[in-house]
Design a protein around this motif. Sequence first.
Motif, short mmCIF file in Angstrom:
data_model
loop_
_atom_site.label_atom_id
_atom_site.label_comp_id
_atom_site.label_asym_id
_atom_site.label_seq_id
_atom_site.Cartn_x
_atom_site.Cartn_y
_atom_site.Cartn_z
N GLY A 47 18.46 24.98 -70.45
CA GLY A 47 17.68 26.12 -70.93
C GLY A 47 16.67 26.59 -69.91
N SER A 48 16.03 25.66 -69.23
CA SER A 48 15.04 26.02 -68.21
C SER A 48 15.69 26.78 -67.07
CB SER A 48 14.36 24.76 -67.66
OG SER A 48 13.63 24.11 -68.66
N ALA A 90 9.61 33.00 -79.81
CA ALA A 90 9.48 31.68 -79.18
C ALA A 90 10.31 30.65 -79.95
CB ALA A 90 8.02 31.25 -79.15
N GLY A 91 10.22 30.70 -81.27
CA GLY A 91 11.00 29.77 -82.08
C GLY A 91 12.48 30.04 -82.00
N PHE A 92 12.86 31.30 -81.91
CA PHE A 92 14.28 31.64 -81.88
C PHE A 92 14.97 31.15 -80.61
CE2 PHE A 92 17.89 34.32 -80.81
CZ PHE A 92 18.66 34.16 -81.95
N ILE A 93 14.29 31.23 -79.50
CA ILE A 93 14.96 30.99 -78.22
C ILE A 93 14.83 29.55 -77.73
CG2 ILE A 93 13.08 31.49 -76.58
CD1 ILE A 93 15.55 33.63 -75.63
N HIS A 94 14.15 28.68 -78.46
CA HIS A 94 13.78 27.37 -77.93
C HIS A 94 14.98 26.50 -77.53
CE1 HIS A 94 14.68 26.05 -82.04
NE2 HIS A 94 14.62 24.80 -81.63
N ASP A 95 16.08 26.60 -78.28
CA ASP A 95 17.24 25.73 -78.02
C ASP A 95 18.36 26.43 -77.26
OD1 ASP A 95 16.51 23.25 -78.96
OD2 ASP A 95 17.32 23.51 -80.96
N ARG A 127 16.91 32.12 -64.46
CA ARG A 127 17.91 33.11 -64.04
C ARG A 127 17.76 34.43 -64.80
NH1 ARG A 127 23.55 29.86 -62.70
NH2 ARG A 127 22.65 28.53 -61.07
N TRP A 128 17.36 34.33 -66.06
CA TRP A 128 17.19 35.52 -66.88
C TRP A 128 15.81 36.16 -66.68
CZ3 TRP A 128 19.27 33.44 -72.24
CH2 TRP A 128 20.67 33.34 -72.17
N ALA A 186 9.72 30.80 -71.26
CA ALA A 186 10.18 29.76 -70.33
C ALA A 186 9.50 28.43 -70.65
CB ALA A 186 9.88 30.18 -68.90
N ASN A 187 8.21 28.48 -71.00
CA ASN A 187 7.48 27.26 -71.35
C ASN A 187 8.01 26.65 -72.65
OD1 ASN A 187 4.59 26.18 -70.15
ND2 ASN A 187 5.26 28.12 -69.26
N ILE A 188 8.29 27.48 -73.62
CA ILE A 188 8.81 26.99 -74.91
C ILE A 188 10.14 26.26 -74.68
CG2 ILE A 188 9.79 27.68 -77.13
CD1 ILE A 188 6.76 27.93 -77.05
N ILE A 189 11.02 26.87 -73.91
CA ILE A 189 12.33 26.28 -73.63
C ILE A 189 12.18 24.95 -72.89
CG2 ILE A 189 14.45 26.58 -72.28
CD1 ILE A 189 14.16 29.64 -72.90
N SER A 190 11.26 24.91 -71.94
CA SER A 190 11.12 23.73 -71.08
C SER A 190 10.35 22.59 -71.73
CB SER A 190 10.42 24.12 -69.78
OG SER A 190 11.18 25.07 -69.06
#
Length: 265
Positions: free
Chosen positions: A180-181, A132-137, A186-187, A194-198
């Motif tokens: 990112g959202s 979750a931390g890795f993909i946030h940005d 798409r991925w 998805a929630n972390i990114i958004s």
Amino acid sequence: MDKTIELVNAIKDIQAMPTVIVKVLNLMKKPTVSMKELSDIVMYDQSLTIKLLALVNSAYYGFSQQISSLNIALSLLGMVKVKNIIVAVAMKPMMSNASDKELWKHAIRVAAGCEYLAKLTKIMDADEAFIAGFIHDVGKIVLQMTDAKLYSKVVSATGAGIDVLEAERKYFDSDHVKTGSLLAKRWQLPILLANIISYHHNPALSSIPVPCNLVCCVDKLMQETLNPSLLDKDFLKTMGIDMEDVEELRQAIWQKADLMISELA
């Protein structure tokens, strides 16, 4: 006019999730997965094999014996940790292409910090916290790849105290949360990611606020220059962390993350 769709559509190199990540994520959706299935993905990627062996032998995990067998390394790390490492390694070229290795390093630091705090506080699963931390940005990759020079103006603006989302909207008519959202959709990323990114900039809007709060907190903690006034003191309190311990905590996470960065770089 919001240019999110236009920005993402223009970056062909990022529209498809790297194949190795797709394979790993699909494998993890299966109710039962054998270590052989996982090793079959890794063993045909020389770079992944080397980095996995380097990491399992590093101080980050602290195993007592030297490990030279891929299968033993996979067994010691476990399924989820291996998945996390694969995603971190596979995403690195996408970030390097954006001429910003610091973005990847920050992602590793936030990932390590989320993992560390999740273990310490039991606030969520530590392995899930890492990814979750890795993909946030991830949305920042789109903006970087669109125009690295223009994004440097965003970096300069945030260094001067302007909110990053505000700066991105000024220069790109979008921001990394929106791009990112769209990528997450798409991925077909899991709901958690998805929630972390958004919502990592606004956890209260998420249907799963605790992981978003954790990433939001560590994201601020792992900035090059710490601004304690931006930290959510109430959330830190729920984790049993006092403000006077924040700098020591930050240094501990930073040092631990740098062990991983040195092995995966």
